[in-house]
Design a protein around this motif. Structure first.
Motif, PDB file in Angstrom:
ATOM      1  N   GLU A 143       0.906  -8.436  -4.743  1.00  0.00           N
ATOM      2  CA  GLU A 143       2.151  -7.431  -5.010  1.00  0.00           C
ATOM      3  C   GLU A 143       1.682  -6.357  -4.026  1.00  0.00           C
ATOM      4  O   GLU A 143       2.070  -5.013  -4.345  1.00  0.00           O
ATOM      5  CB  GLU A 143       2.550  -7.096  -6.193  1.00  0.00           C
ATOM      6  N   GLN A 201       1.912 -12.292  -2.199  1.00  0.00           N
ATOM      7  CA  GLN A 201       3.042 -11.478  -2.908  1.00  0.00           C
ATOM      8  C   GLN A 201       3.073 -11.472  -4.241  1.00  0.00           C
ATOM      9  O   GLN A 201       3.502 -10.646  -5.271  1.00  0.00           O
ATOM     10  CB  GLN A 201       4.417 -11.654  -2.252  1.00  0.00           C
ATOM     11  N   GLY A 230      -2.325  -2.017  -0.044  1.00  0.00           N
ATOM     12  CA  GLY A 230      -1.753  -1.655  -1.198  1.00  0.00           C
ATOM     13  C   GLY A 230      -1.798  -2.811  -2.230  1.00  0.00           C
ATOM     14  O   GLY A 230      -2.362  -3.988  -2.052  1.00  0.00           O
ATOM     15  N   GLU A 237       2.207  -3.641  -0.521  1.00  0.00           N
ATOM     16  CA  GLU A 237       3.276  -2.787  -0.072  1.00  0.00           C
ATOM     17  C   GLU A 237       3.482  -3.202   1.270  1.00  0.00           C
ATOM     18  O   GLU A 237       4.848  -3.664   1.744  1.00  0.00           O
ATOM     19  CB  GLU A 237       2.761  -1.198   0.157  1.00  0.00           C
ATOM     20  N   ASN A 255      12.340   2.828   1.769  1.00  0.00           N
ATOM     21  CA  ASN A 255      11.066   3.028   1.025  1.00  0.00           C
ATOM     22  C   ASN A 255      10.282   2.390   2.050  1.00  0.00           C
ATOM     23  O   ASN A 255       8.901   2.367   1.561  1.00  0.00           O
ATOM     24  CB  ASN A 255      11.161   2.054  -0.030  1.00  0.00           C
ATOM     25  N   ARG A 275       6.366   3.343   9.779  1.00  0.00           N
ATOM     26  CA  ARG A 275       5.849   4.106   8.497  1.00  0.00           C
ATOM     27  C   ARG A 275       5.471   5.452   8.575  1.00  0.00           C
ATOM     28  O   ARG A 275       5.753   6.410   7.884  1.00  0.00           O
ATOM     29  CB  ARG A 275       5.054   3.120   7.822  1.00  0.00           C
ATOM     30  N   ASP A 290       9.523  -0.684   3.017  1.00  0.00           N
ATOM     31  CA  ASP A 290       9.100  -1.937   2.830  1.00  0.00           C
ATOM     32  C   ASP A 290       8.970  -2.686   3.849  1.00  0.00           C
ATOM     33  O   ASP A 290      10.054  -2.968   4.330  1.00  0.00           O
ATOM     34  CB  ASP A 290       9.768  -2.468   1.635  1.00  0.00           C
ATOM     35  N   ARG A 340       7.311  -5.886   4.573  1.00  0.00           N
ATOM     36  CA  ARG A 340       6.658  -7.192   4.444  1.00  0.00           C
ATOM     37  C   ARG A 340       7.252  -8.195   5.187  1.00  0.00           C
ATOM     38  O   ARG A 340       8.493  -8.348   5.300  1.00  0.00           O
ATOM     39  CB  ARG A 340       7.102  -7.527   2.901  1.00  0.00           C
TER      40      ARG A 340
END
Length: 711
Positions: A423, A419, A451, A425, A659, A551, A661, A663
């Motif tokens: 970084e 991360q 991503g 997605e 969004n 998603r 996310d 993770r």
């Protein structure tokens, strides 16, 4: 063919050659002549390997005493003329002539840059030879330091080190910084400079801590300075300067400075890539690099990777050899060094995984020439061979190699490291269960990300071995081959050609099965490692599949919402037009105007509209509100938009601003009630069903009857 004639003195012509002379070489001399074995293939690769070895030595120095690493790297590039001036090397030409040569070189460089910008076909910038550039490399850490009297032997004697044994280590052969010293001696003739401060009683490998009981840092009373060279032919350190002074600044750690030849142009990207991947695999370390150029200050740049985690992996433990990993030479060495007085005691104390009961059973299988009470020194070569054969062929008797002696990074740290640098997605991590090959334990950790900044379409594989980045020869590596050919990405809702997929594989072992002399990749011929890598990557993909399904569903509802919103203006316009027609007809009826029935109008006998009970009051109320301006095309448009928004949020029970996310390791949302909802089917009805009135949803334009239809 006639026999060869002898010479006048009676000897043949071949005897006139000189007799061959047997020459033995020291380890330092051997590696100086075969430096490619240690990764010093060319000036550019040698600069990269020098940086890598010094940085990894600093990491070892910090981790050995449980201190979070702070490592600073400084690289200063200079030309040959600047190097000669700094070292006082005579140029061999008059000063004026040398000045003209320097001016000529500068003008040539300027012309090359201008030609390169112009982009002419015939303008090719000549590549500077790697030996024309020199680099002053300085690496500073906050580790355990080195004892004053041990510095010469630690850095000036090849193949001497503290990492021999059965345990996970970054290095193994006692080369590392010694090869950097040898390359410095070969390319520049400049010795290495060491500055270090050491706390007495604190050493690597778990020999103490740099922190006091109240958590404060221990400070060594002295700072040692050493200028060290190496005698290649004797493999001995040659001390030029070795002194101590008071530690007035309270500093502890090690600073190593070496001046080497290299090529920054061809290996700059490799150095930056190495530091980026090192930041991934050591997120608990703070890494800084500063590059400067004495000729062109504009080329200077800095890199910094801040610490992301304060959780360091546990130190690896040294273990004994597993029976399935031994050979004749190793058993012979163990028999010579053992303190055990009997064969049974030797098997149970000098090897791992053998209990007393297993040892006795093993001795019985060896035959009548073996006895549990016989001394280890009584065994001859034939008996040693028989013992080795039995140890390697009876795996079912022994315990599996202990993976607890290893020190993997951990999924938490691996996640944080990726991360921090990539970084992405979405990211998922997994660790496979400990395995073993030929008696050597190993653990595979993996991560798959989608991503990220600077990510490319397709599969990008990042490899680590014993927490060291592997940058070269990746195509033949087991991680690359498994990711490209053994994983069915489409079954996990991942497009391996269009999605930006990052694959990270970290393998730790007491003996990493590198291929080739450069130790840059792990072959896929070891089935146990290949299967473990595959299972770890599949575990990551299975986690991603659940997130990707959510998603994709979110993406579908957003697309549906977008399509509905697209047609709302036309729908609201049409609805308002219908209401206007109804209002006009109502007005005509009140004025006594009678319109003839349409020939296409359905007869009342079979039309479903006959059965629909129209509430005249509700219709009049809607038309009255319309005449008052309470219902307009804009109001209908706004109401439809609100209904679409509410429907989109209600279907998935999510915030419209989500969004996506997902993770791993982030905040987890509570399970909502939508998981238990039943799908709805809307069908027209013509007879009023038997349904409790409290459940009916009535609207001026329709009535909604919820009916539970059994499958």
């Amino acid at each position: 063919m006639p026999p060869r004639k002898s010479s006048a003195n009676g000897s043949s012509s071949s005897s006139s050659k000189k007799d061959e002379i047997q020459v033995s070489k020291s380890p330092a001399e051997f590696f100086a002549e075969n430096q490619s074995i240690a990764g010093f293939d060319n000036p550019g690769k040698s600069l990269y390997t020098t940086l890598r070895e010094l940085i990894e030595n600093s990491l070892d120095a910090c981790e050995s005493v449980n201190v979070l690493p702070d490592i600073s790297v400084t690289i200063e590039e200079m030309t040959q003329a600047q190097f000669n001036k700094m070292r006082g090397v005579p140029s061999g030409s008059p000063a004026k002539k040398q000045k003209k040569l320097d001016e000529k070189d500068d003008s040539a460089t300027t012309n090359d840059v201008a030609a390169e910008k112009a982009g002419g076909k015939g303008s090719k910038k000549p590549r500077r030879s790697g030996g024309d550039a020199y680099f002053l490399v300085t690496v500073l850490d906050n580790g355990c330091g080195m004892a004053h009297e041990a510095i010469p032997d630690l850095l000036g004697r090849v193949l001497s080190g503290s990492k021999y044994g059965v345990r996970q280590t970054r290095g193994k052969f006692g080369l590392g910084a010694k090869m950097a010293l040898i390359w410095s001696k070969k390319s520049t003739g400049v010795p290495i400079n060491i500055k270090t401060s050491h706390v007495k009683g604190v050493r690597g490998g778990g020999g103490g801590s740099l922190l006091t009981e109240d958590g404060k840092r221990k400070i060594g009373p002295k700072v040692s300075s050493c200028v060290l060279d190496i005698d290649i032919y004797k493999n001995q350190p040659r001390v030029i300067e070795h002194k101590q002074q008071d530690n007035k600044e309270g500093w502890i750690g090690t600073q190593m400075q070496v001046l080497v030849a290299g090529n920054w142009t061809t290996y700059k990207s490799r150095v930056v890539q190495y530091l980026q991947q090192l930041a991934i695999i050591t997120p608990y370390a703070k890494l800084e690099m500063a590059y400067s150029n004495r000729t062109d200050e504009k080329k200077a740049f800095n890199l910094q990777f801040d610490r992301r985690s304060e959780q360091m992996p546990a130190q690896a433990r040294e273990v004994k050899h597993h029976p399935s990993s031994v050979n004749n030479l190793l058993i012979q060495q163990l028999l010579e060094r053992t303190r055990s007085t009997t064969l049974l005691k030797f098997l149970t104390s000098d090897l791992s995984g053998i209990t007393a009961a297993v040892g006795k059973k093993l001795i019985d299988r060896l035959g009548s020439s073996f006895d549990a009470d016989m001394g280890p020194d009584e065994m001859d070569d034939k008996q040693i061979t028989r013992l080795v054969q039995m140890l390697r062929s009876t795996d079912n008797l022994f315990k599996s190699p202990d993976g607890g002696c290893l020190s993997p990074l951990g999924e938490y740290n691996l996640n944080l490291g990726i991360q921090k640098v990539v970084e992405p997605e979405i990211i998922a991590t997994a660790r496979d269960k400990p395995g073993a090959y030929d008696g050597h334990p190993f653990i595979v950790e993996a991560a798959v990300s989608l991503g990220g900044k600077d990510a490319k379409e397709g599969i990008t594989v990042v490899r680590f071995a014993n927490r060291i980045p592997l940058l070269f020869e990746g195509g033949a590596d087991v991680a690359t081959r498994v990711a490209n050919s053994k994983i069915k990405w489409s079954s996990y809702k991942i497009d391996h050609k269009r999605d930006k997929i990052g694959v990270f594989v970290s393998i730790v072992s007491t003996k990493v099965p590198f291929k080739g002399t450069g130790k840059e990749y792990i072959g896929d011929d070891i089935t146990e490692i290949q299967q473990s890598v595959k299972r770890a990557l599949q575990g990551c993909c299975q986690q991603l599949r659940a997130h990707l399904a959510k998603r994709n569903a979110l993406r579908d509802v957003k697309e549906r919402k977008s399509r509905l919103l697209k047609y709302i203006p036309d729908v609201s316009k049409s609805l308002f037009g219908i209401l206007e027609v109804m209002q006009k007809r109502k007005q005509e009826e009140s004025d006594g105007v009678v319109r003839p029935a349409s020939p296409r109008k359905r007869t009342a006998e079979w039309s479903p509209m006959k059965r629909i009970k129209t509430n005249e009051e509700d219709v009049n109320s809607i038309l009255d509100r319309m005449s008052k301006g309470e219902i307009s095309e804009q109001i209908l448009k706004q109401s439809l938009q609100e209904a679409v928004e509410i429907n989109a949020d209600a279907v998935f029970g999510i915030d419209g601003n989500d969004n996506g996310d997902t993770r791993k390791g982030g905040s987890t949302s509570k399970k909502d009630d939508n998981d238990d909802k039943q799908p709805l089917c809307l069908v027209p009805i013509y007879d009023e069903p038997n349904c409790p009135g409290s459940n009916v949803i009535r609207h001026p334009l329709f009535d909604f009857y919820p009916i539970n239809i059994s499958p």
